[in-house]
Design a protein around this motif. Structure first.
Motif, PDB file in Angstrom:
ATOM      1  N   THR A 159       0.932  -1.121  -0.054  1.00 46.55           N
ATOM      2  CA  THR A 159      -0.144   0.026   0.045  1.00 46.55           C
ATOM      3  C   THR A 159       0.887   1.205   0.197  1.00 46.55           C
ATOM      4  N   LEU A 160       0.276   2.495   0.012  1.00 45.11           N
ATOM      5  CA  LEU A 160       0.927   3.605   0.117  1.00 45.11           C
ATOM      6  C   LEU A 160       0.756   4.463   1.319  1.00 45.11           C
ATOM      7  N   THR A 161       1.624   4.863   2.110  1.00 47.24           N
ATOM      8  CA  THR A 161       1.389   5.577   3.313  1.00 47.24           C
ATOM      9  C   THR A 161       2.188   6.939   3.016  1.00 47.24           C
ATOM     10  N   VAL A 162       1.683   7.960   3.267  1.00 47.85           N
ATOM     11  CA  VAL A 162       2.179   9.431   3.205  1.00 47.85           C
ATOM     12  C   VAL A 162       1.879  10.084   4.359  1.00 47.85           C
ATOM     13  N   ASN A 163       3.047  10.538   5.234  1.00 50.57           N
ATOM     14  CA  ASN A 163       2.920  11.548   6.307  1.00 50.57           C
ATOM     15  C   ASN A 163       3.437  12.700   5.843  1.00 50.57           C
ATOM     16  N   LEU A 164       3.071  14.006   6.549  1.00 51.56           N
ATOM     17  CA  LEU A 164       3.670  15.209   6.392  1.00 51.56           C
ATOM     18  C   LEU A 164       4.120  15.736   7.803  1.00 51.56           C
ATOM     19  N   PRO A 165       5.165  15.056   8.400  1.00 49.91           N
ATOM     20  CA  PRO A 165       5.660  15.413   9.640  1.00 49.91           C
ATOM     21  C   PRO A 165       5.884  16.937   9.589  1.00 49.91           C
ATOM     22  N   SER A 166       6.146  17.630  10.818  1.00 47.40           N
ATOM     23  CA  SER A 166       6.293  19.025  10.967  1.00 47.40           C
ATOM     24  C   SER A 166       7.910  19.324  10.547  1.00 47.40           C
ATOM     25  N   VAL A 167       8.534  18.234  10.600  1.00 49.45           N
ATOM     26  CA  VAL A 167      10.264  18.495  10.289  1.00 49.45           C
ATOM     27  C   VAL A 167      10.305  18.910   8.693  1.00 49.45           C
ATOM     28  N   ILE A 168       9.167  18.603   7.798  1.00 43.74           N
ATOM     29  CA  ILE A 168       9.353  18.933   6.432  1.00 43.74           C
ATOM     30  C   ILE A 168       8.180  19.966   6.084  1.00 43.74           C
ATOM     31  N   LYS A 169       7.606  20.797   7.195  1.00 44.06           N
ATOM     32  CA  LYS A 169       6.789  21.765   6.712  1.00 44.06           C
ATOM     33  C   LYS A 169       7.040  22.748   6.129  1.00 44.06           C
ATOM     34  N   GLU A 170       8.245  23.129   6.037  1.00 46.97           N
ATOM     35  CA  GLU A 170       8.571  24.298   5.105  1.00 46.97           C
ATOM     36  C   GLU A 170       8.960  23.748   3.615  1.00 46.97           C
ATOM     37  N   TYR A 171       8.916  22.503   3.272  1.00 46.36           N
ATOM     38  CA  TYR A 171       9.222  22.070   2.145  1.00 46.36           C
ATOM     39  C   TYR A 171       7.923  21.352   1.316  1.00 46.36           C
ATOM     40  N   VAL A 172       6.641  21.508   2.090  1.00 40.46           N
ATOM     41  CA  VAL A 172       5.521  21.000   1.484  1.00 40.46           C
ATOM     42  C   VAL A 172       5.104  21.867   0.629  1.00 40.46           C
ATOM     43  N   ASN A 173       4.428  21.300  -0.576  1.00 41.43           N
ATOM     44  CA  ASN A 173       3.535  22.308  -1.828  1.00 41.43           C
ATOM     45  C   ASN A 173       2.755  23.141  -0.721  1.00 41.43           C
ATOM     46  N   LYS A 174       2.743  24.549  -1.013  1.00 41.55           N
ATOM     47  CA  LYS A 174       1.956  25.129  -0.448  1.00 41.55           C
ATOM     48  C   LYS A 174       0.386  25.097  -0.675  1.00 41.55           C
ATOM     49  N   SER A 175       0.173  24.484  -1.865  1.00 40.58           N
ATOM     50  CA  SER A 175      -1.198  24.276  -1.943  1.00 40.58           C
ATOM     51  C   SER A 175      -1.827  23.081  -0.911  1.00 40.58           C
ATOM     52  N   ILE A 176      -1.297  22.228  -0.303  1.00 39.76           N
ATOM     53  CA  ILE A 176      -1.584  21.320   0.607  1.00 39.76           C
ATOM     54  C   ILE A 176      -1.825  22.112   2.078  1.00 39.76           C
ATOM     55  N   LYS A 177      -3.083  21.956   2.501  1.00 36.59           N
ATOM     56  CA  LYS A 177      -3.313  22.664   3.756  1.00 36.59           C
ATOM     57  C   LYS A 177      -3.499  21.508   4.883  1.00 36.59           C
ATOM     58  N   ARG A 178      -3.536  20.471   4.664  1.00 37.16           N
ATOM     59  CA  ARG A 178      -3.756  19.240   5.435  1.00 37.16           C
ATOM     60  C   ARG A 178      -3.817  17.884   4.657  1.00 37.16           C
ATOM     61  N   LYS A 179      -3.718  16.944   5.571  1.00 36.93           N
ATOM     62  CA  LYS A 179      -3.794  15.538   4.916  1.00 36.93           C
ATOM     63  C   LYS A 179      -4.966  15.261   4.360  1.00 36.93           C
ATOM     64  N   SER A 180      -4.968  14.681   3.088  1.00 38.59           N
ATOM     65  CA  SER A 180      -6.161  14.693   2.269  1.00 38.59           C
ATOM     66  C   SER A 180      -6.260  12.983   1.767  1.00 38.59           C
ATOM     67  N   GLN A 181      -7.282  12.420   1.899  1.00 44.37           N
ATOM     68  CA  GLN A 181      -7.491  11.284   1.450  1.00 44.37           C
ATOM     69  C   GLN A 181      -7.604  10.915  -0.113  1.00 44.37           C
ATOM     70  N   LYS A 182      -8.167  12.040  -0.496  1.00 49.85           N
ATOM     71  CA  LYS A 182      -8.147  12.279  -1.894  1.00 49.85           C
ATOM     72  C   LYS A 182      -6.837  12.579  -2.735  1.00 49.85           C
ATOM     73  N   LEU A 183      -6.013  13.205  -2.174  1.00 49.02           N
ATOM     74  CA  LEU A 183      -4.319  13.220  -2.760  1.00 49.02           C
ATOM     75  C   LEU A 183      -3.887  11.933  -2.682  1.00 49.02           C
ATOM     76  N   LEU A 184      -4.338  11.349  -1.362  1.00 46.65           N
ATOM     77  CA  LEU A 184      -3.588  10.018  -1.397  1.00 46.65           C
ATOM     78  C   LEU A 184      -4.003   9.005  -2.302  1.00 46.65           C
ATOM     79  N   GLU A 185      -5.271   9.097  -2.844  1.00 45.63           N
ATOM     80  CA  GLU A 185      -5.782   8.214  -3.822  1.00 45.63           C
ATOM     81  C   GLU A 185      -5.014   8.603  -4.882  1.00 45.63           C
TER      82      GLU A 185
END
Length: 440
Positions: A159-185
């Motif tokens: 399966t695919l597991t994606v986390n966005l821990p705070s340690v990479i917060k500044e590198y996450v794409n600006k359009s992502i506001k929170r974890k999204s099941q749709k994005l994971l799909e």
């Protein structure tokens, strides 16, 4: 700063090979060889150098080849073959050359752990690429994992597991506001058996800037030179002009220390396209001539001239320079000085590292390298498989102590990774057959 590299089922390494640049526990002395880099809330220690020993055909070059292959896979983002990444290491572009040739069908694994710009990155892949020389096998990535500052970022397996821990917060794409099941799909649907999730779905959907930093480390700081006999100096010119030779003062000054007799060294592009080979010239101002250096300078001088800019690059950028037979045809005094520069905290301010394999026993010196910096590769004659270990892996109960005569111990086979060679019987047989033929 490279901390560790692992591989499994790569050429002669059927089992797991762990190449560590992390100081071994309870090793004392030569503390200037220990680098310290901060990432997250922790400090990570790394060794600034390592030297690899072993007989011919033991697998020393395969250690470097595995690093080169993994780098090529990450840079192109797939486990498909390619002819774009030309390299003397065929396995980096034609992956059917990778698997151990004993015929067993097991996955190939690569893993790297490094610290750069206050990020500790662990990235690994496990891939089913078939058996040795199975070019048409339907390859598949079985597992892919990214960890940053000891926090899982993504895991790709069944399966695919994606986390966005705070340690990479500044590198996450600006359009992502929170974890999204749709994005994971969407990410799940973007997976391709032969493509790295890192370079493709994760980069485009989640964290382009983070992937860019990781790729930049592989590209510019993970400097792997496989078979340095094929090394060619490449120069780019901002405004190339026909028949113009460009003099480089830094390299000229270093080459004068090395012992060249010409007044200066210069480069001229051999073609009109970017990336074409660059021809090195020896310049004699008193005669107003420039002679192609390979017609005038010694082989050792040419090697030094090609290698020294890589040393400069590593020191200025905090790179890890890993080279096959870095010391070939270069005088030990020059080599000792370069090694000492990497050990010099006043010069090596960016945590640069130097790793090379060699047959020269002069580096088996307790005053030059720590025990955890002295590595060995040995090949089992029955299975043909290689094993890798460090001098620090020997316990003091085995009689291996700091300050011993490492060179003498190596030649009496206390450390292994050495082979008796006797060509006498072969030559005696040839001479005997030749004498019988002459008498007929």
């Amino acid at each position: 700063m490279l901390l560790e590299f692992k591989t499994k089922n790569y050429k002669s390494f059927a089992g797991e090979m762990i190449f560590s640049l992390t100081p071994a526990p309870k090793q004392k002395g030569l503390d200037y060889s220990v680098l310290i880099a901060h990432a997250g809330s922790k400090d990570y220690k790394g060794l600034c150098s390592a030297v690899i020993y072993g007989p011919n055909a033991s697998g020393k070059t395969n250690v470097i080849g595995a690093m080169d292959t993994f780098k090529a896979i990450v840079m192109r983002g797939s486990i498909r073959n390619t002819d774009i990444f030309f390299s003397p290491n065929a396995a980096s572009s034609s992956l059917e050359f990778i698997p151990n040739c004993n015929g067993s069908h097991v996955p190939t694994e690569f893993s790297v752990r490094f610290v750069d710009d206050e990020l500790m990155v662990e990235y690994s892949i496990k891939a089913d690429i078939g058996t040795f020389m199975d070019e048409n096998y339907a390859r598949k990535i079985l597992e892919e994992k990214l960890v940053v500052n000891e926090k899982l970022v993504f895991l790709r397996d069944e399966t695919l597991t994606v986390n966005l821990p705070s340690v990479i917060k500044e590198y996450v794409n600006k359009s992502i506001k929170r974890k999204s099941q749709k994005l994971l799909e969407i990410a799940q649907s973007s997976l391709v058996n032969t493509e790295l999730f890192l370079n493709n779905g994760f980069k485009s959907i989640y964290a382009q800037e983070l992937v860019k930093k990781i790729q930049e480390w592989f590209d510019s700081k993970f400097i792997v030179i496989y078979k340095s006999d094929d090394l060619r100096m490449v120069r780019k010119f901002a405004d190339p002009k026909a028949n113009t030779i460009y003099v480089e003062k830094t390299l000229t000054d270093a080459a004068k220390e090395f012992g060249i007799t010409s007044n200066a060294l210069g480069y001229k592009a051999s073609g009109e396209k970017e990336g074409d080979d660059v021809v090195l010239y020896s310049i004699f101002s008193n005669k107003k001539v420039a002679v192609p250096a390979d017609l005038f300078e010694s082989y050792g001088t040419i090697r030094f001239i090609n290698e020294f800019p890589l040393v400069i690059n590593a020191l200025l950028n905090g790179g890890t320079l890993i080279m096959d037979e870095f010391d070939a045809s270069i005088h030990p005094m020059a080599l000792m000085n370069i090694i000492n520069i990497f050990h010099n905290d006043d010069i090596n301010k960016k945590h640069a590292q130097l790793v090379f394999n060699t047959h020269n026993p002069i580096f088996l010196d307790a005053s030059l390298f720590r025990r955890d910096e002295i590595k060995f590769v040995e090949r089992d004659e029955k299975t043909g498989n290689s094993v890798h270990y460090a001098l620090s892996d020997f316990k003091t109960s085995d009689g291996i102590r700091k300050g011993e005569d490492y060179m003498n111990n190596y030649f009496v086979s206390r450390y292994g990774a050495i082979k008796d060679v006797d060509f006498g019987p072969i030559l005696e047989k040839i001479i005997e057959v030749n004498e019988v033929t002459e008498n007929e």
